[in-house]
Write a protein that holds these residues in place. Structure first.
Motif, PDB file in Angstrom:
ATOM      1  N   ILE A 250       0.780  -1.169   0.058  1.00 25.73           N
ATOM      2  CA  ILE A 250       0.037  -0.164  -0.018  1.00 25.73           C
ATOM      3  C   ILE A 250       0.820   1.415  -0.180  1.00 25.73           C
ATOM      4  O   ILE A 250       0.457   2.282  -0.765  1.00 25.73           O
ATOM      5  N   ALA A 251       1.827   1.236   0.834  1.00 21.32           N
ATOM      6  CA  ALA A 251       2.615   2.520   0.736  1.00 21.32           C
ATOM      7  C   ALA A 251       3.265   2.921  -0.470  1.00 21.32           C
ATOM      8  O   ALA A 251       3.606   4.108  -0.764  1.00 21.32           O
ATOM      9  N   HIS A 252       3.202   1.620  -1.532  1.00 23.72           N
ATOM     10  CA  HIS A 252       4.040   2.241  -2.706  1.00 23.72           C
ATOM     11  C   HIS A 252       2.793   2.059  -3.876  1.00 23.72           C
ATOM     12  O   HIS A 252       3.355   2.562  -4.936  1.00 23.72           O
ATOM     13  N   THR A 253       1.745   1.986  -3.538  1.00 24.06           N
ATOM     14  CA  THR A 253       0.690   1.488  -4.791  1.00 24.06           C
ATOM     15  C   THR A 253      -0.546   2.313  -4.347  1.00 24.06           C
ATOM     16  O   THR A 253      -1.439   2.823  -5.183  1.00 24.06           O
ATOM     17  N   GLY A 254      -0.896   2.321  -2.889  1.00 27.24           N
ATOM     18  CA  GLY A 254      -2.078   2.833  -2.441  1.00 27.24           C
ATOM     19  C   GLY A 254      -3.473   1.708  -2.655  1.00 27.24           C
ATOM     20  O   GLY A 254      -4.194   1.881  -1.787  1.00 27.24           O
ATOM     21  N   TRP A 255      -3.231   0.759  -3.191  1.00 27.03           N
ATOM     22  CA  TRP A 255      -4.359  -0.331  -3.254  1.00 27.03           C
ATOM     23  C   TRP A 255      -4.752  -1.077  -1.695  1.00 27.03           C
ATOM     24  O   TRP A 255      -3.630  -1.710  -1.251  1.00 27.03           O
ATOM     25  N   TYR A 256      -5.805  -0.904  -1.714  1.00 23.55           N
ATOM     26  CA  TYR A 256      -6.487  -1.753  -0.526  1.00 23.55           C
ATOM     27  C   TYR A 256      -7.601  -2.413  -0.957  1.00 23.55           C
ATOM     28  O   TYR A 256      -8.282  -2.003  -1.894  1.00 23.55           O
ATOM     29  N   GLY A 257      -8.328  -3.256  -0.170  1.00 20.36           N
ATOM     30  CA  GLY A 257      -9.675  -3.870  -0.348  1.00 20.36           C
ATOM     31  C   GLY A 257     -10.046  -4.599   0.683  1.00 20.36           C
ATOM     32  O   GLY A 257      -9.561  -4.984   1.831  1.00 20.36           O
ATOM     33  N   PHE A 258     -11.384  -5.125   0.299  1.00 21.58           N
ATOM     34  CA  PHE A 258     -12.260  -6.028   1.355  1.00 21.58           C
ATOM     35  C   PHE A 258     -12.663  -7.125   0.690  1.00 21.58           C
ATOM     36  O   PHE A 258     -12.997  -7.424  -0.462  1.00 21.58           O
ATOM     37  N   ALA A 259     -12.996  -8.379   1.564  1.00 20.54           N
ATOM     38  CA  ALA A 259     -13.658  -9.451   1.232  1.00 20.54           C
ATOM     39  C   ALA A 259     -15.202  -9.146   0.417  1.00 20.54           C
ATOM     40  O   ALA A 259     -15.579  -8.019   0.889  1.00 20.54           O
ATOM     41  N   ARG A 385       3.078  11.968   6.136  1.00 21.86           N
ATOM     42  CA  ARG A 385       1.787  11.303   5.927  1.00 21.86           C
ATOM     43  C   ARG A 385       1.800  10.229   6.671  1.00 21.86           C
ATOM     44  O   ARG A 385       2.667   9.518   7.185  1.00 21.86           O
ATOM     45  N   GLU A 386       0.446   9.573   7.093  1.00 19.44           N
ATOM     46  CA  GLU A 386       0.360   8.331   7.754  1.00 19.44           C
ATOM     47  C   GLU A 386       1.178   7.243   6.992  1.00 19.44           C
ATOM     48  O   GLU A 386       1.239   7.348   5.755  1.00 19.44           O
ATOM     49  N   ALA A 387       1.549   6.337   7.669  1.00 15.29           N
ATOM     50  CA  ALA A 387       2.739   5.492   7.082  1.00 15.29           C
ATOM     51  C   ALA A 387       2.021   4.601   5.940  1.00 15.29           C
ATOM     52  O   ALA A 387       2.921   4.217   5.167  1.00 15.29           O
ATOM     53  N   ALA A 388       1.053   4.336   6.078  1.00 12.51           N
ATOM     54  CA  ALA A 388       0.447   3.579   5.013  1.00 12.51           C
ATOM     55  C   ALA A 388       0.070   4.345   3.763  1.00 12.51           C
ATOM     56  O   ALA A 388      -0.267   3.596   2.589  1.00 12.51           O
ATOM     57  N   ARG A 389       0.190   5.471   3.687  1.00 12.43           N
ATOM     58  CA  ARG A 389      -0.148   6.326   2.700  1.00 12.43           C
ATOM     59  C   ARG A 389       0.653   6.344   1.466  1.00 12.43           C
ATOM     60  O   ARG A 389       1.894   6.631   1.527  1.00 12.43           O
TER      61      ARG A 389
END
Ligand SMILES: Cc1cc2nc3c(=O)[nH]c(=O)nc-3n(C[C@H](O)[C@H](O)[C@H](O)COP(=O)(O)OP(=O)(O)OC[C@H]3O[C@@H](n4cnc5c(N)ncnc54)[C@H](O)[C@@H]3O)c2cc1C
Length: 392
Positions: A250-259, A385-389
């Motif tokens: 995520i810190a290099h792409t921004g992508w996240y998601g859910f089931a 920025r927040e670490a995951a950003r």
């Protein structure tokens, strides 16, 4: 004529509703001014789901707050009309081997320092346990059983119902101005010219905050971020335990998601990146072709089984970004009787169970060391920025 409330809360997103509930439980009379009955369609809190994680890289404060918040979600799952928090666990993947200074590595370290037991995930484990992911793309990462997702919009509606049941009065109307007299906040003015007075005013207006408190403009940015709902051809492959809340480097792409969402039947994907500057009042909030192209390119590479999905919904939703990514929970330094609670910066919803007490402590002037980093800060703020950003 009804007496003025002790506290008038403006805004019924998660910051405003949790504060109203907490303040009324502490014996204050509370009124809530809202643009429309929550969940308000344009509010950031209004959505199918939000990630609940405690991983914040090496930032111990946010991990600690998220630990407390998760205990709060457990309690709410018992005390509210039904569970809104779903503990699927979180899968945090890294393209390269985890290394110091990186979000996944530092989160892994911090989790273990704080006594948690995340499980490291090798490519072969990824292939066997989470087969929807292409195990050639992410070579490292971990699974943490503590974490998952919350039904954000539905939770806000539930909490709003509870607030009203606990005698919080609500007024529908758009606040256009904050009324200050002799250094004291007396109330607010609505777009229909009506004035609402109160002993204390709490502005919890998310991305709209700086439009009502112009002196905050240099420190706040309203940024728009895309989310996508995909209807998979094989939904059964996107359900726990084989699929869960995830971050993909995520810190290099921004992508996240859910089931797969149990009711909506969609897999939601989002991008936690820089976003576009969007004026919450005047600008359109469109998801652009290039956002969609980027999403499909991510899916093709990392989640090939989702390629056959239908894209059934997109939305650009607004962060109330502060310059340093930390929340903004404080009384106005110049005007008495006036507090601002905002600055979720794309990561505030997960703190829902503790937001009310943080904000109420601030209003009541109760010492709370958790609030130190959220104080009114206008000089020498380090831009971070927040670490995951994702910065790109
Ligand atoms: C795309 C996206 C994804 C996110 N994902 C996550 C996640 O996975 N996990 C997480 O923890 N956080 C996440 N967040 C952040 C989280 O959603 C926010 O931090 C949080 O919801 C902010 O709540 P709020 O109450 O400050 O603002 P909002 O929910 O936006 O509410 C603001 C309220 O103020 C009202 N208002 C504004 N102006 C006025 C006015 N003039 N008069 C009257 N009322 C007014 C609005 O109607 C609204 O009710 C995400 C945010 C976005 C945009």
């Amino acid at each position: 004529m009804q007496p003025a409330p002790d506290i008038l809360v403006v805004g019924a997103g998660v910051f405003g509703v949790t504060a109203a509930l907490e303040l009324t439980s502490r014996g204050h009379t509370v009124a809530l001014a809202v643009q429309g009955p929550p969940p308000f369609s344009l509010a950031a809190s209004t959505d199918l789901s939000k990630v609940v994680r405690m991983e914040y890289g090496s930032d111990a404060l946010y991990m600690r707050l998220a630990e407390e918040a998760m205990n709060g979600f457990d309690a709410w799952n018992e005390s509210l009309s039904r569970p809104f928090y779903h503990e699927t666990g979180v899968l945090m993947l890294s393209r390269d081997p985890m290394r110091p200074g990186e979000f996944e590595h530092d989160s892994w370290q911090m989790l273990r320092q704080r006594g948690h037991e995340p499980e490291r995930i090798s490519p072969s484990e990824l292939a066997s346990r989470f087969p929807a992911f292409d195990a050639n793309v992410h070579t490292d990462g971990f699974f943490h059983a503590r974490g998952g997702w919350v039904e954000s919009g539905a939770l806000v509606a539930e909490l709003f119902g509870r607030a009203v049941a606990n005698e919080v009065t609500f007024v529908e109307g758009m606040v256009t101005d904050v009324r200050i007299t002799n250094g004291r906040c007396e109330g607010v003015v609505l777009s229909d010219g009506q004035t609402l007075t109160a002993g204390h005013v709490l502005l919890a207006c998310g991305a709209w905050t700086a439009s009502l408190v112009p002196e905050l403009k240099p420190f706040f940015r309203s940024s728009g971020h895309p989310v996508f709902h995909l209807k998979p051809a094989h939904p059964e492959r996107f359900t726990p335990p084989e699929f869960c809340t995830f971050t993909a480097d995520i810190a290099h792409t921004g992508w996240y998601g859910f089931a797969l969402h149990p009711e909506a039947g969609v897999v939601k994907i989002g991008r936690h990146g820089t976003g576009l500057d969007i004026d919450p009042v005047h600008d359109e909030r469109q998801v652009l072709e290039e956002d969609i192209t980027a999403m499909w390119s991510f899916v093709r590479e990392s989640l090939p089984e989702l390629v056959d999905s239908d894209l059934v919904y997109t939305r650009r939703c607004l962060y109330a970004d502060t310059i340093d990514g930390d929340y903004w929970l404080d009384r106005h330094p110049e005007y008495a009787g006036f507090t601002v609670a905002s600055g979720g910066s794309g990561h505030g919803f997960k703190m829902a169970p503790i937001l009310g007490s943080l904000i109420a402590n601030r209003i009541e002037g109760i010492a709370d060391e958790r609030l130190a980093r959220f104080a009114w800060r206008t000089n020498s703020i380090a831009s971070k920025r927040e670490a995951a950003r994702f910065h790109g």
